[in-house]
Scaffold this motif. Sequence first.
Motif, short mmCIF file in Angstrom:
data_model
loop_
_atom_site.label_atom_id
_atom_site.label_comp_id
_atom_site.label_asym_id
_atom_site.label_seq_id
_atom_site.Cartn_x
_atom_site.Cartn_y
_atom_site.Cartn_z
N TYR A 2 47.09 74.74 44.66
CA TYR A 2 46.15 73.88 43.96
C TYR A 2 46.17 72.43 44.44
CZ TYR A 2 44.82 77.68 40.92
OH TYR A 2 44.31 78.87 40.46
N GLN A 3 46.90 72.20 45.56
CA GLN A 3 46.81 70.91 46.24
C GLN A 3 45.79 70.95 47.38
OE1 GLN A 3 48.27 68.15 45.26
NE2 GLN A 3 49.51 69.09 43.65
N SER B 19 39.39 67.87 42.68
CA SER B 19 38.86 67.29 41.45
C SER B 19 39.73 67.58 40.23
CB SER B 19 37.44 67.81 41.19
OG SER B 19 37.45 69.18 40.86
N LEU B 20 40.74 68.47 40.38
CA LEU B 20 41.60 68.80 39.25
C LEU B 20 42.49 67.62 38.88
CD1 LEU B 20 42.82 72.39 40.25
CD2 LEU B 20 41.19 71.82 38.44
N SER B 21 42.67 67.40 37.60
CA SER B 21 43.65 66.42 37.13
C SER B 21 45.03 67.05 37.19
CB SER B 21 43.33 65.99 35.70
OG SER B 21 43.59 67.07 34.81
N VAL C 284 48.17 73.59 34.18
CA VAL C 284 47.73 74.73 33.37
C VAL C 284 47.41 75.93 34.26
CG1 VAL C 284 45.86 75.58 31.91
CG2 VAL C 284 46.89 73.36 31.42
N LEU C 285 46.73 75.68 35.38
CA LEU C 285 46.38 76.77 36.29
C LEU C 285 47.61 77.36 36.95
CD1 LEU C 285 43.12 75.32 37.87
CD2 LEU C 285 43.31 77.47 36.60
N VAL C 286 48.56 76.52 37.33
CA VAL C 286 49.79 77.03 37.94
C VAL C 286 50.51 77.98 36.98
CG1 VAL C 286 52.11 76.40 38.73
CG2 VAL C 286 50.12 75.10 39.53
N GLU C 287 50.64 77.56 35.72
CA GLU C 287 51.31 78.41 34.73
C GLU C 287 50.55 79.72 34.52
OE1 GLU C 287 54.25 77.90 33.36
OE2 GLU C 287 54.42 76.05 34.55
N LEU C 288 49.22 79.64 34.44
CA LEU C 288 48.40 80.82 34.21
C LEU C 288 48.46 81.79 35.39
CD1 LEU C 288 46.27 82.24 32.40
CD2 LEU C 288 44.52 80.88 33.60
N ARG C 289 48.30 81.28 36.60
CA ARG C 289 48.24 82.14 37.78
C ARG C 289 49.61 82.70 38.17
NH1 ARG C 289 43.22 82.45 36.38
NH2 ARG C 289 41.74 81.15 37.51
N SER C 290 50.68 82.06 37.70
CA SER C 290 52.02 82.53 38.03
C SER C 290 52.37 83.82 37.31
CB SER C 290 53.05 81.45 37.71
OG SER C 290 52.86 80.31 38.53
N ASP D 211 35.57 74.48 34.12
CA ASP D 211 35.46 73.05 33.83
C ASP D 211 34.37 72.75 32.81
OD1 ASP D 211 37.44 72.65 35.69
OD2 ASP D 211 36.09 71.99 37.29
N ASN D 212 33.25 73.46 32.92
CA ASN D 212 32.11 73.19 32.04
C ASN D 212 31.42 74.51 31.68
OD1 ASN D 212 29.87 72.27 30.68
ND2 ASN D 212 29.06 71.01 32.35
N PRO D 213 32.07 75.32 30.83
CA PRO D 213 31.47 76.62 30.49
C PRO D 213 30.10 76.49 29.85
CG PRO D 213 33.38 76.14 29.09
CD PRO D 213 33.38 75.13 30.19
#
Length: 252
Positions: free
Chosen positions: A148-149, A155-157, A163-169, A237-239
């Motif tokens: 995710y780098q 554009s990710l904060s 959050v994505l790292v935890e979810l995808r792990s 990001d914007n559902p």
Amino acid sequence: MILHAQANKDQADAPWLVFLHGFSGDCREWQPVGEQFADCSRLYIDLPGHGGSADIHVSGFDDVSELLRNTLFSYNILNYWLVGYSLGGRVAMMAACQGMSGLCGLVVEGGHPGLQSEDERAQRRLSDGRWAARFRHEPLRDVFNDWYQQPVFASLSPAQRQVLVELRSQNNGVTLAAMLEATSLAGQPDLRALLTTRTFPFYYLCGERDDKFRALATEMSVPNHVIPHAGHNAHRDNPAGVVDCLAQILRR
């Protein structure tokens, strides 16, 4: 063999909405968008190597397309729209270009139509090979911290990235690696010409902060929609913005 999926069936005669997630996602990824279309039947698919389809191995896009056809047939889905994000968008474009009975239209968010030079393909093959080796042998949290780098996720904060790292792990690194190699952009044909001569409606979505895929969208001779306040993963990001866009498309 069929893919694992979650189905929400409505009695209406409207075409089904068939959702395909991105790399390292699963059938839950599109649900915040899809569940806003309660008047349509919805099918959320786990792609090979992911979620409930983690144990399904494929050797390339032809296998994925066959599994997709088998899955739709198993649910007696005769008319449908394919809606795919990133990897799911590439799967949808490949299947549509190969021929999908009952396809009413295609909506792709941030999906690559294909590389145009052998040099690009060679570089991508090396890159995907390195990532696949890391997914197989390293802790997923470490790999996704680096994943995710990549510039496409600029554009990710920091909070969104974490959050994505935890979810995808929560995935299986070995099966992710296999799918990454089997569906590498290096092995995908350039679909631009086929998409130009298509016989089905095709709409392209991308986030306003997704510079790479906004540039790709301008190259493709299809209607494209820019989702405000969104990066590469616009529907996350914007559902609400993606729901509005998809509703406009379906009304046509």
